[in-house]
Design an enzyme around this catalytic site. Structure first.
Site, PDB file in Angstrom:
ATOM      1  N   TYR A   3       0.817  -1.222   0.000  1.00 43.37           N
ATOM      2  CA  TYR A   3       0.000   0.000   0.000  1.00 43.37           C
ATOM      3  C   TYR A   3       0.856   1.280   0.000  1.00 43.37           C
ATOM      4  CZ  TYR A   3       0.333  -0.326   5.169  1.00 43.37           C
ATOM      5  OH  TYR A   3       0.769  -0.404   6.469  1.00 43.37           O
ATOM      6  N   ARG A  53      -1.192  -5.665  16.171  1.00 43.06           N
ATOM      7  CA  ARG A  53      -1.586  -4.265  15.984  1.00 43.06           C
ATOM      8  C   ARG A  53      -2.573  -4.059  14.845  1.00 43.06           C
ATOM      9  NH1 ARG A  53       3.799  -4.280  17.683  1.00 43.06           N
ATOM     10  NH2 ARG A  53       4.054  -3.084  19.588  1.00 43.06           N
TER      11      ARG A  53
HETATM   12  C1  HXC Z   1      -5.731   5.380  17.320  1.00 38.83           C
HETATM   13  C2  HXC Z   1      -3.771   5.329  18.543  1.00 38.83           C
HETATM   14  C3  HXC Z   1      -3.766   3.908  18.507  1.00 38.83           C
HETATM   15  C4  HXC Z   1      -4.839   3.252  17.815  1.00 38.83           C
HETATM   16  C5  HXC Z   1      -2.009   4.577  19.605  1.00 38.83           C
HETATM   17  N1  HXC Z   1      -2.675   5.679  19.225  1.00 38.83           N
HETATM   18  N2  HXC Z   1      -2.664   3.475  19.171  1.00 38.83           N
HETATM   19  N3  HXC Z   1      -4.732   6.055  17.955  1.00 38.83           N
HETATM   20  N4  HXC Z   1      -5.798   4.036  17.258  1.00 38.83           N
HETATM   21  N5  HXC Z   1      -4.920   1.940  17.720  1.00 38.83           N
HETATM   22  C6  HXC Z   1      -2.293   7.059  19.510  1.00 38.83           C
HETATM   23  C7  HXC Z   1      -2.279   7.397  20.984  1.00 38.83           C
HETATM   24  O1  HXC Z   1      -3.568   7.729  21.443  1.00 38.83           O
HETATM   25  C8  HXC Z   1      -1.333   8.595  21.008  1.00 38.83           C
HETATM   26  O2  HXC Z   1      -1.953   9.777  20.576  1.00 38.83           O
HETATM   27  C9  HXC Z   1      -0.321   8.251  19.926  1.00 38.83           C
HETATM   28  O3  HXC Z   1      -0.946   7.291  19.079  1.00 38.83           O
HETATM   29  C10 HXC Z   1       0.948   7.621  20.476  1.00 38.83           C
HETATM   30  O4  HXC Z   1       0.578   6.736  21.447  1.00 38.83           O
HETATM   31  P1  HXC Z   1       1.599   6.176  22.533  1.00 38.83           P
HETATM   32  O5  HXC Z   1       0.783   5.689  23.698  1.00 38.83           O
HETATM   33  O6  HXC Z   1       2.711   7.141  22.756  1.00 38.83           O
HETATM   34  O7  HXC Z   1       2.198   4.985  21.791  1.00 38.83           O
HETATM   35  P2  HXC Z   1       1.871   3.499  21.967  1.00 38.83           P
HETATM   36  O8  HXC Z   1       0.424   3.231  21.763  1.00 38.83           O
HETATM   37  O9  HXC Z   1       2.516   3.053  23.240  1.00 38.83           O
HETATM   38  O10 HXC Z   1       2.714   2.908  20.779  1.00 38.83           O
HETATM   39  C11 HXC Z   1       2.299   3.048  19.441  1.00 38.83           C
HETATM   40  C12 HXC Z   1       3.420   2.540  18.590  1.00 38.83           C
HETATM   41  C13 HXC Z   1       3.792   1.122  19.116  1.00 38.83           C
HETATM   42  C14 HXC Z   1       4.624   3.490  18.664  1.00 38.83           C
HETATM   43  C15 HXC Z   1       2.959   2.481  17.146  1.00 38.83           C
HETATM   44  O11 HXC Z   1       2.748   0.213  18.854  1.00 38.83           O
HETATM   45  C16 HXC Z   1       5.060   0.599  18.574  1.00 38.83           C
HETATM   46  O12 HXC Z   1       6.134   0.846  19.100  1.00 38.83           O
HETATM   47  N6  HXC Z   1       5.031  -0.174  17.486  1.00 38.83           N
HETATM   48  C17 HXC Z   1       6.257  -0.749  16.888  1.00 38.83           C
HETATM   49  C18 HXC Z   1       6.013  -2.072  16.307  1.00 38.83           C
HETATM   50  C19 HXC Z   1       4.890  -2.123  15.282  1.00 38.83           C
HETATM   51  O13 HXC Z   1       4.016  -1.266  15.254  1.00 38.83           O
HETATM   52  N7  HXC Z   1       4.950  -3.156  14.475  1.00 38.83           N
HETATM   53  C20 HXC Z   1       4.006  -3.375  13.431  1.00 38.83           C
HETATM   54  C21 HXC Z   1       4.631  -3.081  12.139  1.00 38.83           C
HETATM   55  S1  HXC Z   1       3.566  -3.855  11.022  1.00 38.83           S
HETATM   56  P3  HXC Z   1      -2.534  10.882  21.628  1.00 38.83           P
HETATM   57  O14 HXC Z   1      -2.924  12.064  20.793  1.00 38.83           O
HETATM   58  O15 HXC Z   1      -3.696  10.216  22.288  1.00 38.83           O
HETATM   59  O16 HXC Z   1      -1.417  11.191  22.583  1.00 38.83           O
HETATM   60  C22 HXC Z   1       3.494  -3.128   9.543  1.00 38.83           C
HETATM   61  C23 HXC Z   1       2.821  -4.051   8.546  1.00 38.83           C
HETATM   62  C24 HXC Z   1       2.140  -3.410   7.441  1.00 38.83           C
HETATM   63  O17 HXC Z   1       3.953  -2.040   9.332  1.00 38.83           O
HETATM   64  C25 HXC Z   1       1.474  -4.302   6.416  1.00 38.83           C
HETATM   65  C26 HXC Z   1       0.753  -5.509   6.855  1.00 38.83           C
HETATM   66  C27 HXC Z   1       0.203  -6.343   5.717  1.00 38.83           C
HETATM   67  P1  NAP Z   2       7.633  -6.048  14.215  1.00 39.46           P
HETATM   68  O1  NAP Z   2       8.153  -7.370  14.688  1.00 39.46           O
HETATM   69  O2  NAP Z   2       6.703  -5.310  15.093  1.00 39.46           O
HETATM   70  O3  NAP Z   2       8.885  -5.154  13.845  1.00 39.46           O
HETATM   71  C1  NAP Z   2       8.990  -3.804  14.038  1.00 39.46           C
HETATM   72  C2  NAP Z   2      10.350  -3.538  14.632  1.00 39.46           C
HETATM   73  O4  NAP Z   2      10.622  -2.140  14.599  1.00 39.46           O
HETATM   74  C3  NAP Z   2      10.496  -3.982  16.088  1.00 39.46           C
HETATM   75  O5  NAP Z   2      11.644  -4.778  16.229  1.00 39.46           O
HETATM   76  C4  NAP Z   2      10.668  -2.677  16.863  1.00 39.46           C
HETATM   77  O6  NAP Z   2      11.538  -2.875  17.973  1.00 39.46           O
HETATM   78  C5  NAP Z   2      11.280  -1.787  15.796  1.00 39.46           C
HETATM   79  N1  NAP Z   2      11.045  -0.361  16.057  1.00 39.46           N
HETATM   80  C6  NAP Z   2       9.855   0.258  16.178  1.00 39.46           C
HETATM   81  N2  NAP Z   2      10.028   1.554  16.447  1.00 39.46           N
HETATM   82  C7  NAP Z   2      11.367   1.775  16.472  1.00 39.46           C
HETATM   83  C8  NAP Z   2      12.174   2.912  16.721  1.00 39.46           C
HETATM   84  N3  NAP Z   2      11.644   4.093  16.968  1.00 39.46           N
HETATM   85  N4  NAP Z   2      13.518   2.754  16.680  1.00 39.46           N
HETATM   86  C9  NAP Z   2      14.081   1.548  16.434  1.00 39.46           C
HETATM   87  N5  NAP Z   2      13.370   0.451  16.188  1.00 39.46           N
HETATM   88  C10 NAP Z   2      12.028   0.544  16.221  1.00 39.46           C
HETATM   89  O7  NAP Z   2       6.864  -6.218  12.823  1.00 39.46           O
HETATM   90  P2  NAP Z   2       7.205  -7.006  11.461  1.00 39.46           P
HETATM   91  O8  NAP Z   2       5.937  -7.579  10.982  1.00 39.46           O
HETATM   92  O9  NAP Z   2       8.385  -7.878  11.627  1.00 39.46           O
HETATM   93  O10 NAP Z   2       7.572  -5.788  10.481  1.00 39.46           O
HETATM   94  C11 NAP Z   2       8.861  -5.619   9.920  1.00 39.46           C
HETATM   95  C12 NAP Z   2       8.752  -4.763   8.668  1.00 39.46           C
HETATM   96  O11 NAP Z   2       7.981  -5.426   7.681  1.00 39.46           O
HETATM   97  C13 NAP Z   2       8.092  -3.404   8.875  1.00 39.46           C
HETATM   98  O12 NAP Z   2       8.731  -2.436   8.075  1.00 39.46           O
HETATM   99  C14 NAP Z   2       6.696  -3.636   8.351  1.00 39.46           C
HETATM  100  O13 NAP Z   2       6.081  -2.447   7.931  1.00 39.46           O
HETATM  101  C15 NAP Z   2       6.993  -4.551   7.199  1.00 39.46           C
HETATM  102  N6  NAP Z   2       5.847  -5.310   6.729  1.00 39.46           N
HETATM  103  C16 NAP Z   2       5.384  -6.348   7.487  1.00 39.46           C
HETATM  104  C17 NAP Z   2       4.330  -7.099   6.994  1.00 39.46           C
HETATM  105  C18 NAP Z   2       3.797  -8.278   7.738  1.00 39.46           C
HETATM  106  O14 NAP Z   2       2.832  -8.881   7.285  1.00 39.46           O
HETATM  107  N7  NAP Z   2       4.380  -8.648   8.854  1.00 39.46           N
HETATM  108  C19 NAP Z   2       3.751  -6.765   5.774  1.00 39.46           C
HETATM  109  C20 NAP Z   2       4.243  -5.690   5.052  1.00 39.46           C
HETATM  110  C21 NAP Z   2       5.310  -4.980   5.542  1.00 39.46           C
HETATM  111  P3  NAP Z   2      11.458  -2.017  19.352  1.00 39.46           P
HETATM  112  O15 NAP Z   2      10.053  -2.064  19.807  1.00 39.46           O
HETATM  113  O16 NAP Z   2      12.451  -2.733  20.253  1.00 39.46           O
HETATM  114  O17 NAP Z   2      11.942  -0.644  19.013  1.00 39.46           O
END
Ligand code: HXC
Ligand code: NAP
Length: 288
Positions: free
Chosen positions: A155, A207
């Site tokens: 996307y 998530r």
């Molecule tokens: C709406 C949300 C929310 C949700 C958080 N917020 N979750 N808003 N819906 N579900 C808002 C909060 O209210 C806050 O805004 C702001 O986002 C930041 O929130 P924090 O509490 O500071 O952050 P936190 O919820 O603790 O962490 C959010 C995050 C965390 C930083 C995104 O989940 C994280 O570290 N994720 C890293 C790993 C990850 O996301 N992996 C997935 C990658 S998968 P306000 O205004 O209320 O303060 C991917 C795959 C794609 O990319 C494709 C798949 C096919």
């Molecule tokens: P994941 O395990 O949640 O990986 C995300 C990683 O990013 C975690 O190791 C996290 O570690 C790190 N990260 C997040 N915020 C960071 C920050 N501020 N600084 C440094 N590191 C940070 O998810 P995943 O599925 O393996 O995803 C990996 C990649 O693949 C991502 O780019 C995602 O968009 C992509 N992707 C995944 C899928 C899927 O189906 N899984 C599909 C399309 C694309 P910490 O929390 O320790 O920081």
């Protein structure tokens, strides 16, 4: 041979130092494991030190080689610069950067605050910018070649509702990939991207498919080949793009999604739902 097997010869990455952001979990960890199998030294970077240290121990036990875990928030430019210096100190060099770390959540866009939007953009887009500027400037100043591989999503090109901050940030990462592939090729720095479809990981599933959404919206059902991706398939592609075997590939985004995004795009693809009996009836009518 199967798609779950490693594809490349065992020395395909030997002597390389590969820095993997988000290398302590999910896809980053799986790719790091395969890079070790192929002879690379791997530096894994993310915010959570304990997760990284545990992952480094596990990876070295399972795959051998050396893993250096370095805690760093990639959205913070100064932290990235310090982490990169430490990497050079400890690993001696960096040949490739795999921008894999990301953050995401699923939400109707009208429910997002600007802070929520910014948190995602800061990690996904600015995190990649910080890594790219730091490594790129280092390679250029020292006359060294380099290789960027950026993990985006399908996307990034099509856009997607309900993950708009991520879509906007990944689109920016894709634009950086294509722009620098041209601008920095003169410094022997390549840039490519991979756009994965669904590959089960705890981070993404928890998530993007919270609660019972995974049952209701089974990702495999959206994929024409009828399954989700296996981590080794992605690792094979990433290792190839980081190896010298792909030296003439630059500025490319390779989709690995079993045809998922095209299924949504083709005008009549929804006709999968038409039962055989109805096709038979339509055939009979046509023949008459
Ligand atoms: C709406 C949300 C929310 C949700 C958080 N917020 N979750 N808003 N819906 N579900 C808002 C909060 O209210 C806050 O805004 C702001 O986002 C930041 O929130 P924090 O509490 O500071 O952050 P936190 O919820 O603790 O962490 C959010 C995050 C965390 C930083 C995104 O989940 C994280 O570290 N994720 C890293 C790993 C990850 O996301 N992996 C997935 C990658 S998968 P306000 O205004 O209320 O303060 C991917 C795959 C794609 O990319 C494709 C798949 C096919
Ligand atoms: P994941 O395990 O949640 O990986 C995300 C990683 O990013 C975690 O190791 C996290 O570690 C790190 N990260 C997040 N915020 C960071 C920050 N501020 N600084 C440094 N590191 C940070 O998810 P995943 O599925 O393996 O995803 C990996 C990649 O693949 C991502 O780019 C995602 O968009 C992509 N992707 C995944 C899928 C899927 O189906 N899984 C599909 C399309 C694309 P910490 O929390 O320790 O920081």
């Amino acid at each position: 041979m199967k798609y779950t097997d490693g594809m490349l010869r065992k020395d395909a990455l030997s002597g390389q130092v590969i820095l993997v952001t988000g290398g302590g979990t999910g896809l980053g960890k799986s790719m790091s494991g395969y890079f070790l199998d192929l002879g690379a030294k791997v530096v894994i970077v993310s915010r959570k030190r304990e997760v990284l240290e545990e992952a480094a121990t596990e990876l070295m036990e399972r795959h051998g080689g050396e893993v250096i875990p370095l805690a760093c928030d990639i959205s913070n430019a100064e932290e990235v610069e310090r982490m990169f210096e430490k990497t050079i100190e400890r690993a001696g060099k960096v040949d490739s950067v795999l921008n894999n770390a990301a953050a995401n959540f699923i939400s109707p866009t009208e429910r997002l605050s600007t802070r929520a939007f910014r948190v995602i953009v800061d990690i996904v887009l600015m995190g990649t910018v910080n890594m790219t500027l730091t490594a790129g400037k280092y390679w250029i100043a020292n006359g060294l070649p380099g290789n960027f591989l950026n993990i985006v999503t399908t996307y990034a090109s099509t856009g997607s509702g309900y993950v708009v901050p991520s879509a906007a940030a990944k689109a920016g990462v894709l634009a950086i990939t294509r722009s620098l592939a041209v601008e920095w090729a003169k410094y022997s720095i390549r840039s490519n991207a991979i756009a994965p479809g669904p590959f089960p990981t705890e981070g993404a599933w928890s998530r993007l498919l919270p609660g019972n959404l995974a049952e209701e919206f089974d990702p495999a059902k959206k994929v024409p080949v009828g399954r989700v991706g296996d981590h080794q398939e992605l690792a094979n592609l990433a290792a190839y793009l980081l190896s010298d075997f792909s030296a003439f590939i630059n500025g490319e985004v390779i989709t690995i999604d079993g045809g998922e995004w095209l299924k949504g795009a083709g005008e009549f693809n929804g006709f999968d739902a038409v039962p055989k009996a109805l096709w038979d009836k339509l055939d009979e009518r046509r023949k008459k």
